[in-house]
Scaffold this motif. Structure first.
Motif, PDB file in Angstrom:
ATOM      1  N   THR A   1      -7.338  -0.719   5.289  1.00  0.00           N
ATOM      2  CA  THR A   1      -7.827  -0.058   6.495  1.00  0.00           C
ATOM      3  C   THR A   1      -7.177   1.321   6.562  1.00  0.00           C
ATOM      4  O   THR A   1      -6.102   1.547   5.991  1.00  0.00           O
ATOM      5  CB  THR A   1      -7.483  -0.844   7.778  1.00  0.00           C
ATOM      6  OG1 THR A   1      -6.071  -0.981   7.874  1.00  0.00           O
ATOM      7  CG2 THR A   1      -8.129  -2.220   7.769  1.00  0.00           C
ATOM      8  N   LEU A   2      -7.836   2.224   7.256  1.00  0.00           N
ATOM      9  CA  LEU A   2      -7.325   3.580   7.432  1.00  0.00           C
ATOM     10  C   LEU A   2      -7.341   3.908   8.912  1.00  0.00           C
ATOM     11  O   LEU A   2      -8.388   3.849   9.554  1.00  0.00           O
ATOM     12  CB  LEU A   2      -8.201   4.582   6.668  1.00  0.00           C
ATOM     13  CG  LEU A   2      -7.856   6.060   6.820  1.00  0.00           C
ATOM     14  CD1 LEU A   2      -6.439   6.357   6.346  1.00  0.00           C
ATOM     15  CD2 LEU A   2      -8.867   6.901   6.048  1.00  0.00           C
ATOM     16  N   GLU A   3      -6.160   4.211   9.441  1.00  0.00           N
ATOM     17  CA  GLU A   3      -6.029   4.591  10.847  1.00  0.00           C
ATOM     18  C   GLU A   3      -5.044   5.730  10.961  1.00  0.00           C
ATOM     19  O   GLU A   3      -3.892   5.598  10.536  1.00  0.00           O
ATOM     20  CB  GLU A   3      -5.535   3.411  11.691  1.00  0.00           C
ATOM     21  CG  GLU A   3      -6.569   2.331  11.931  1.00  0.00           C
ATOM     22  CD  GLU A   3      -6.071   1.271  12.899  1.00  0.00           C
ATOM     23  OE1 GLU A   3      -5.287   1.609  13.808  1.00  0.00           O
ATOM     24  OE2 GLU A   3      -6.463   0.110  12.728  1.00  0.00           O
ATOM     25  N   GLN A   4      -5.489   6.837  11.518  1.00  0.00           N
ATOM     26  CA  GLN A   4      -4.650   7.996  11.802  1.00  0.00           C
ATOM     27  C   GLN A   4      -3.829   8.432  10.591  1.00  0.00           C
ATOM     28  O   GLN A   4      -2.629   8.688  10.693  1.00  0.00           O
ATOM     29  CB  GLN A   4      -3.750   7.725  13.005  1.00  0.00           C
ATOM     30  CG  GLN A   4      -4.550   7.439  14.262  1.00  0.00           C
ATOM     31  CD  GLN A   4      -3.671   7.089  15.452  1.00  0.00           C
ATOM     32  OE1 GLN A   4      -2.470   6.886  15.330  1.00  0.00           O
ATOM     33  NE2 GLN A   4      -4.283   7.023  16.621  1.00  0.00           N
ATOM     34  N   GLY A   5      -4.473   8.502   9.432  1.00  0.00           N
ATOM     35  CA  GLY A   5      -3.826   8.983   8.226  1.00  0.00           C
ATOM     36  C   GLY A   5      -2.929   7.978   7.527  1.00  0.00           C
ATOM     37  O   GLY A   5      -2.266   8.319   6.542  1.00  0.00           O
ATOM     38  N   ILE A   6      -2.890   6.737   8.013  1.00  0.00           N
ATOM     39  CA  ILE A   6      -2.104   5.673   7.368  1.00  0.00           C
ATOM     40  C   ILE A   6      -3.080   4.674   6.749  1.00  0.00           C
ATOM     41  O   ILE A   6      -3.925   4.106   7.431  1.00  0.00           O
ATOM     42  CB  ILE A   6      -1.187   4.937   8.368  1.00  0.00           C
ATOM     43  CG1 ILE A   6      -0.253   5.917   9.084  1.00  0.00           C
ATOM     44  CG2 ILE A   6      -0.407   3.828   7.672  1.00  0.00           C
ATOM     45  CD1 ILE A   6       0.779   6.571   8.210  1.00  0.00           C
ATOM     46  N   TYR A   7      -2.949   4.484   5.455  1.00  0.00           N
ATOM     47  CA  TYR A   7      -3.780   3.550   4.702  1.00  0.00           C
ATOM     48  C   TYR A   7      -2.960   2.282   4.526  1.00  0.00           C
ATOM     49  O   TYR A   7      -1.787   2.355   4.120  1.00  0.00           O
ATOM     50  CB  TYR A   7      -4.095   4.179   3.344  1.00  0.00           C
ATOM     51  CG  TYR A   7      -5.266   3.605   2.610  1.00  0.00           C
ATOM     52  CD1 TYR A   7      -6.552   3.692   3.124  1.00  0.00           C
ATOM     53  CD2 TYR A   7      -5.096   3.019   1.366  1.00  0.00           C
ATOM     54  CE1 TYR A   7      -7.631   3.190   2.419  1.00  0.00           C
ATOM     55  CE2 TYR A   7      -6.172   2.525   0.655  1.00  0.00           C
ATOM     56  CZ  TYR A   7      -7.441   2.613   1.194  1.00  0.00           C
ATOM     57  OH  TYR A   7      -8.511   2.128   0.492  1.00  0.00           O
ATOM     58  N   SER A   8      -3.512   1.122   4.841  1.00  0.00           N
ATOM     59  CA  SER A   8      -2.689  -0.089   4.811  1.00  0.00           C
ATOM     60  C   SER A   8      -3.467  -1.329   4.398  1.00  0.00           C
ATOM     61  O   SER A   8      -4.697  -1.362   4.446  1.00  0.00           O
ATOM     62  CB  SER A   8      -2.043  -0.325   6.176  1.00  0.00           C
ATOM     63  OG  SER A   8      -3.013  -0.593   7.146  1.00  0.00           O
ATOM     64  N   ALA A   9      -2.700  -2.330   4.009  1.00  0.00           N
ATOM     65  CA  ALA A   9      -3.229  -3.653   3.673  1.00  0.00           C
ATOM     66  C   ALA A   9      -2.154  -4.676   3.984  1.00  0.00           C
ATOM     67  O   ALA A   9      -0.956  -4.385   3.885  1.00  0.00           O
ATOM     68  CB  ALA A   9      -3.609  -3.742   2.199  1.00  0.00           C
ATOM     69  N   VAL A  10      -2.579  -5.861   4.358  1.00  0.00           N
ATOM     70  CA  VAL A  10      -1.654  -6.969   4.588  1.00  0.00           C
ATOM     71  C   VAL A  10      -1.847  -7.974   3.458  1.00  0.00           C
ATOM     72  O   VAL A  10      -2.975  -8.309   3.099  1.00  0.00           O
ATOM     73  CB  VAL A  10      -1.903  -7.623   5.965  1.00  0.00           C
ATOM     74  CG1 VAL A  10      -1.024  -8.855   6.144  1.00  0.00           C
ATOM     75  CG2 VAL A  10      -1.647  -6.614   7.077  1.00  0.00           C
ATOM     76  N   PHE A  11      -0.737  -8.436   2.908  1.00  0.00           N
ATOM     77  CA  PHE A  11      -0.761  -9.373   1.790  1.00  0.00           C
ATOM     78  C   PHE A  11       0.276 -10.459   2.040  1.00  0.00           C
ATOM     79  O   PHE A  11       1.424 -10.171   2.374  1.00  0.00           O
ATOM     80  CB  PHE A  11      -0.423  -8.635   0.483  1.00  0.00           C
ATOM     81  CG  PHE A  11      -0.249  -9.544  -0.692  1.00  0.00           C
ATOM     82  CD1 PHE A  11      -1.332 -10.181  -1.268  1.00  0.00           C
ATOM     83  CD2 PHE A  11       1.013  -9.771  -1.223  1.00  0.00           C
ATOM     84  CE1 PHE A  11      -1.175 -11.024  -2.358  1.00  0.00           C
ATOM     85  CE2 PHE A  11       1.177 -10.608  -2.311  1.00  0.00           C
ATOM     86  CZ  PHE A  11       0.082 -11.231  -2.882  1.00  0.00           C
ATOM     87  N   THR A  12      -0.160 -11.718   1.892  1.00  0.00           N
ATOM     88  CA  THR A  12       0.768 -12.839   2.021  1.00  0.00           C
ATOM     89  C   THR A  12       1.017 -13.415   0.627  1.00  0.00           C
ATOM     90  O   THR A  12       0.126 -14.025   0.030  1.00  0.00           O
ATOM     91  CB  THR A  12       0.208 -13.923   2.965  1.00  0.00           C
ATOM     92  OG1 THR A  12      -0.047 -13.321   4.244  1.00  0.00           O
ATOM     93  CG2 THR A  12       1.201 -15.068   3.134  1.00  0.00           C
TER      94      THR A  12
END
Length: 129
Positions: free
Chosen positions: A24-35
């Motif tokens: 996901t991309l929000e306010q210039g931060i690209y992220s992912a959640v991984f377990t």
């Protein structure tokens, strides 16, 4: 339109050994959640450092691909491990662009434990193909 790579170790849907990251991309931060699961461990109950490195590499490199629509490769990856990450608990990988010069992107990456503390951080140089 961005081309998909179903066998990518980081984000591919068809790779049975892959991490299957969704970004996901929000306010210039690209992220992912991984377990992480048992197959991702080094010492019992702890995530292998290579998996942490792969998460950081992927979240930074895929962000450049998302921004440009062009294939991009890691030219340099510098990591600092801050604390062990446990198996079975979600990790959040984030990246942001520090600077761009021509085809070269300087990136920052971080991995946070479920409680919000920093597990690892990286700086990377990603270059467009």
């Amino acid at each position: 339109m961005r081309e998909e790579y179903p066998w990518c170790f980081g984000c591919g849907r068809d790779n049975p050994a892959g991490l299957k990251l969704e970004f996901t991309l929000e306010q210039g931060i690209y992220s992912a959640v991984f377990t992480p699961r048992r197959e991702h461990q080094g010492y019992d109950g702890m995530v292998h450092g290579g998996i942490i490195a792969a998460l950081l590499d992927e979240v930074m490199g895929d962000y450049v691909y998302e921004l440009t629509g062009q294939k991009a490769f890691t030219a340099r990856l510098q990591l600092r491990y801050r604390q062990a990450a446990p198996i079975g608990q979600p990790l959040k990988a984030e990246s942001s662009v520090l600077k761009r010069k021509g085809r070269l992107y300087e990136m920052k990456g971080e991995i946070f434990l479920s409680g919000g503390s920093l597990a690892a951080e990286a700086k990377g140089k990603i270059i467009l193909a």
